[in-house]
Scaffold this motif. Structure first.
Motif, PDB file in Angstrom:
ATOM      1  N   MET A   1      14.178  33.069 -83.226  1.00  0.00           N
ATOM      2  CA  MET A   1      14.332  34.435 -83.647  1.00  0.00           C
ATOM      3  C   MET A   1      13.159  35.286 -83.164  1.00  0.00           C
ATOM      4  O   MET A   1      13.347  36.441 -82.797  1.00  0.00           O
ATOM      5  N   ASN A   2      11.968  34.701 -83.152  1.00  0.00           N
ATOM      6  CA  ASN A   2      10.807  35.453 -82.668  1.00  0.00           C
ATOM      7  C   ASN A   2      10.968  35.838 -81.202  1.00  0.00           C
ATOM      8  O   ASN A   2      10.564  36.924 -80.799  1.00  0.00           O
ATOM      9  N   ARG A   3      11.570  34.954 -80.404  1.00  0.00           N
ATOM     10  CA  ARG A   3      11.792  35.263 -78.983  1.00  0.00           C
ATOM     11  C   ARG A   3      12.818  36.390 -78.845  1.00  0.00           C
ATOM     12  O   ARG A   3      12.713  37.222 -77.951  1.00  0.00           O
ATOM     13  N   PHE A   4      13.807  36.421 -79.729  1.00  0.00           N
ATOM     14  CA  PHE A   4      14.793  37.501 -79.704  1.00  0.00           C
ATOM     15  C   PHE A   4      14.117  38.840 -80.002  1.00  0.00           C
ATOM     16  O   PHE A   4      14.366  39.832 -79.321  1.00  0.00           O
ATOM     17  N   VAL A   5      13.250  38.861 -80.989  1.00  0.00           N
ATOM     18  CA  VAL A   5      12.517  40.087 -81.312  1.00  0.00           C
ATOM     19  C   VAL A   5      11.613  40.480 -80.146  1.00  0.00           C
ATOM     20  O   VAL A   5      11.518  41.658 -79.795  1.00  0.00           O
ATOM     21  N   GLU A   6      10.995  39.490 -79.506  1.00  0.00           N
ATOM     22  CA  GLU A   6      10.181  39.783 -78.322  1.00  0.00           C
ATOM     23  C   GLU A   6      11.044  40.424 -77.240  1.00  0.00           C
ATOM     24  O   GLU A   6      10.632  41.389 -76.584  1.00  0.00           O
ATOM     25  N   PHE A   7      12.259  39.909 -77.054  1.00  0.00           N
ATOM     26  CA  PHE A   7      13.186  40.501 -76.094  1.00  0.00           C
ATOM     27  C   PHE A   7      13.487  41.955 -76.448  1.00  0.00           C
ATOM     28  O   PHE A   7      13.428  42.832 -75.592  1.00  0.00           O
ATOM     29  N   THR A  58       9.802  44.313 -86.087  1.00  0.00           N
ATOM     30  CA  THR A  58       8.982  43.297 -86.735  1.00  0.00           C
ATOM     31  C   THR A  58       9.908  42.436 -87.576  1.00  0.00           C
ATOM     32  O   THR A  58      10.645  42.966 -88.416  1.00  0.00           O
ATOM     33  N   LEU A  59       9.888  41.152 -87.337  1.00  0.00           N
ATOM     34  CA  LEU A  59      10.700  40.221 -88.120  1.00  0.00           C
ATOM     35  C   LEU A  59      10.030  40.024 -89.469  1.00  0.00           C
ATOM     36  O   LEU A  59       8.859  39.666 -89.543  1.00  0.00           O
ATOM     37  N   GLU A  60      10.763  40.314 -90.535  1.00  0.00           N
ATOM     38  CA  GLU A  60      10.171  40.228 -91.869  1.00  0.00           C
ATOM     39  C   GLU A  60      10.580  38.973 -92.621  1.00  0.00           C
ATOM     40  O   GLU A  60       9.805  38.437 -93.394  1.00  0.00           O
ATOM     41  N   GLU A  61      11.812  38.521 -92.425  1.00  0.00           N
ATOM     42  CA  GLU A  61      12.282  37.350 -93.175  1.00  0.00           C
ATOM     43  C   GLU A  61      13.478  36.735 -92.452  1.00  0.00           C
ATOM     44  O   GLU A  61      14.280  37.450 -91.859  1.00  0.00           O
ATOM     45  N   LEU A  69      22.278  32.082 -89.591  1.00  0.00           N
ATOM     46  CA  LEU A  69      20.952  32.666 -89.716  1.00  0.00           C
ATOM     47  C   LEU A  69      21.095  34.107 -90.153  1.00  0.00           C
ATOM     48  O   LEU A  69      21.912  34.850 -89.606  1.00  0.00           O
ATOM     49  N   ASP A  70      20.322  34.494 -91.138  1.00  0.00           N
ATOM     50  CA  ASP A  70      20.258  35.891 -91.556  1.00  0.00           C
ATOM     51  C   ASP A  70      18.819  36.336 -91.365  1.00  0.00           C
ATOM     52  O   ASP A  70      17.893  35.634 -91.757  1.00  0.00           O
ATOM     53  N   ALA A  71      18.629  37.482 -90.747  1.00  0.00           N
ATOM     54  CA  ALA A  71      17.284  37.972 -90.491  1.00  0.00           C
ATOM     55  C   ALA A  71      17.152  39.398 -91.002  1.00  0.00           C
ATOM     56  O   ALA A  71      18.081  40.195 -90.908  1.00  0.00           O
ATOM     57  N   THR A  72      15.971  39.686 -91.525  1.00  0.00           N
ATOM     58  CA  THR A  72      15.623  41.043 -91.916  1.00  0.00           C
ATOM     59  C   THR A  72      14.497  41.495 -90.998  1.00  0.00           C
ATOM     60  O   THR A  72      13.484  40.812 -90.865  1.00  0.00           O
TER      61      THR A  72
END
Length: 81
Positions: A1-7, A58-61, A69-72
């Motif tokens: 998920m961090n790589r997705f946010v980086e993208f 910014t990935l919070e949770e 997967l659920d992401a906030t």
């Protein structure tokens, strides 16, 4: 998920191909038909960055259950070109 946010934060096409499945489907209100794969999501990023060129997420949770997967995430942008 961090790589997705980086993208999302960089719009890097090579990273898009790394983190987005060719089979992924994205529904955008701007398109009557779904967008597909990394190229489809690059189109979404292009629309977002045309309005908010300095957007940063910014990935919070994250919560996972099985293969779900659920992401906030929080996004910040000035909206100024």
């Amino acid at each position: 998920m961090n790589r997705f946010v980086e993208f999302i934060n960089t719009g890097n096409e090579d990273l898009a191909r790394e983190v987005i499945s060719p089979d992924a489907v994205f529904h955008a209100p701007s398109h009557p038909e779904p967008l597909r794969g990394p190229d489809g999501y690059m189109e979404v990023i292009g629309m977002m960055r045309s309005a908010f060129p300095d957007v940063q997420w910014t990935l919070e949770e994250t919560v996972t259950e099985g293969d779900t997967l659920d992401a906030t995430a929080a996004d910040r942008a000035s909206g100024l070109n």
